[in-house]
Design a protein around this motif. Structure first.
Motif, PDB file in Angstrom:
ATOM      1  N   UNK A  37       0.915  -1.308   0.135  1.00 45.95           N
ATOM      2  CA  UNK A  37      -0.163   0.036  -0.045  1.00 45.95           C
ATOM      3  C   UNK A  37       0.872   1.347   0.151  1.00 45.95           C
ATOM      4  N   UNK A  38       1.915   1.340   0.637  1.00 46.21           N
ATOM      5  CA  UNK A  38       2.858   2.325   0.688  1.00 46.21           C
ATOM      6  C   UNK A  38       3.625   2.547  -0.645  1.00 46.21           C
ATOM      7  N   UNK A  39       4.049   1.440  -1.155  1.00 43.93           N
ATOM      8  CA  UNK A  39       4.542   1.700  -2.782  1.00 43.93           C
ATOM      9  C   UNK A  39       3.447   2.187  -3.421  1.00 43.93           C
ATOM     10  N   UNK A  40       2.307   1.796  -3.571  1.00 42.52           N
ATOM     11  CA  UNK A  40       1.191   2.090  -4.445  1.00 42.52           C
ATOM     12  C   UNK A  40       1.171   3.706  -4.121  1.00 42.52           C
ATOM     13  N   UNK A  41       0.910   4.160  -2.895  1.00 41.89           N
ATOM     14  CA  UNK A  41       0.666   5.422  -2.720  1.00 41.89           C
ATOM     15  C   UNK A  41       1.934   6.316  -3.001  1.00 41.89           C
ATOM     16  N   UNK A  42       3.141   5.750  -2.881  1.00 46.22           N
ATOM     17  CA  UNK A  42       4.191   6.727  -3.569  1.00 46.22           C
ATOM     18  C   UNK A  42       4.339   6.759  -4.953  1.00 46.22           C
ATOM     19  N   UNK A  43       3.960   5.772  -5.675  1.00 46.62           N
ATOM     20  CA  UNK A  43       3.825   5.657  -7.100  1.00 46.62           C
ATOM     21  C   UNK A  43       2.844   6.767  -7.475  1.00 46.62           C
ATOM     22  N   UNK A  44       1.658   6.569  -6.863  1.00 41.50           N
ATOM     23  CA  UNK A  44       0.783   7.695  -7.387  1.00 41.50           C
ATOM     24  C   UNK A  44       0.957   8.990  -6.890  1.00 41.50           C
ATOM     25  N   UNK A  45       1.798   9.246  -5.766  1.00 40.24           N
ATOM     26  CA  UNK A  45       2.144  10.736  -5.409  1.00 40.24           C
ATOM     27  C   UNK A  45       3.413  11.215  -6.372  1.00 40.24           C
ATOM     28  N   UNK A  46       4.324  10.154  -6.841  1.00 36.83           N
ATOM     29  CA  UNK A  46       5.171  10.611  -8.088  1.00 36.83           C
ATOM     30  C   UNK A  46       4.666  10.876  -9.223  1.00 36.83           C
ATOM     31  N   UNK A  47       3.459  10.197  -9.745  1.00 37.09           N
ATOM     32  CA  UNK A  47       2.810  10.326 -10.900  1.00 37.09           C
ATOM     33  C   UNK A  47       2.150  11.791 -11.039  1.00 37.09           C
ATOM     34  N   UNK A  48       1.474  12.330  -9.946  1.00 41.67           N
ATOM     35  CA  UNK A  48       0.691  13.549  -9.789  1.00 41.67           C
ATOM     36  C   UNK A  48       1.247  14.574 -10.312  1.00 41.67           C
ATOM     37  N   UNK A  49       0.666  15.620 -10.999  1.00 42.03           N
ATOM     38  CA  UNK A  49       1.295  16.526 -11.470  1.00 42.03           C
ATOM     39  C   UNK A  49       1.696  17.704 -10.363  1.00 42.03           C
TER      40      UNK A  49
END
Length: 72
Positions: A37-49
């Motif tokens: 879940x932490x990895x998924x949140x970090x990936x989503x945060x990195x992909x956000x503009x």
């Protein structure tokens, strides 16, 4: 009545995810128990503009302008 309960549950789940993100991945730490879940949140945060930083240009936070340029 059921719609209100469902909406409140969704709100509580979203608030829990935000709190979990701020507590762990935002600080660069692994989430205990659910590292996926932490990895998924970090990936989503990195992909956000991101918005460009305009404060340093608008308010001259760099401090590299000469005195004559500051007056104009």
């Amino acid at each position: 009545m059921l719609a209100v309960v469902v909406v409140m549950v969704v709100i509580v789940v979203i608030a829990g995810l935000v709190a979990a993100y701020v507590a762990y991945p935002h600080r660069g730490e692994q989430m205990p128990g659910t590292p996926w879940l932490g990895d998924a949140m970090a990936k989503a945060a990195d992909a956000a503009p991101l918005l460009p930083a305009e404060d340093d240009e608008m308010y001259d936070l760099r401090g590299d302008l000469e005195e004559s340029e500051r007056r104009h």
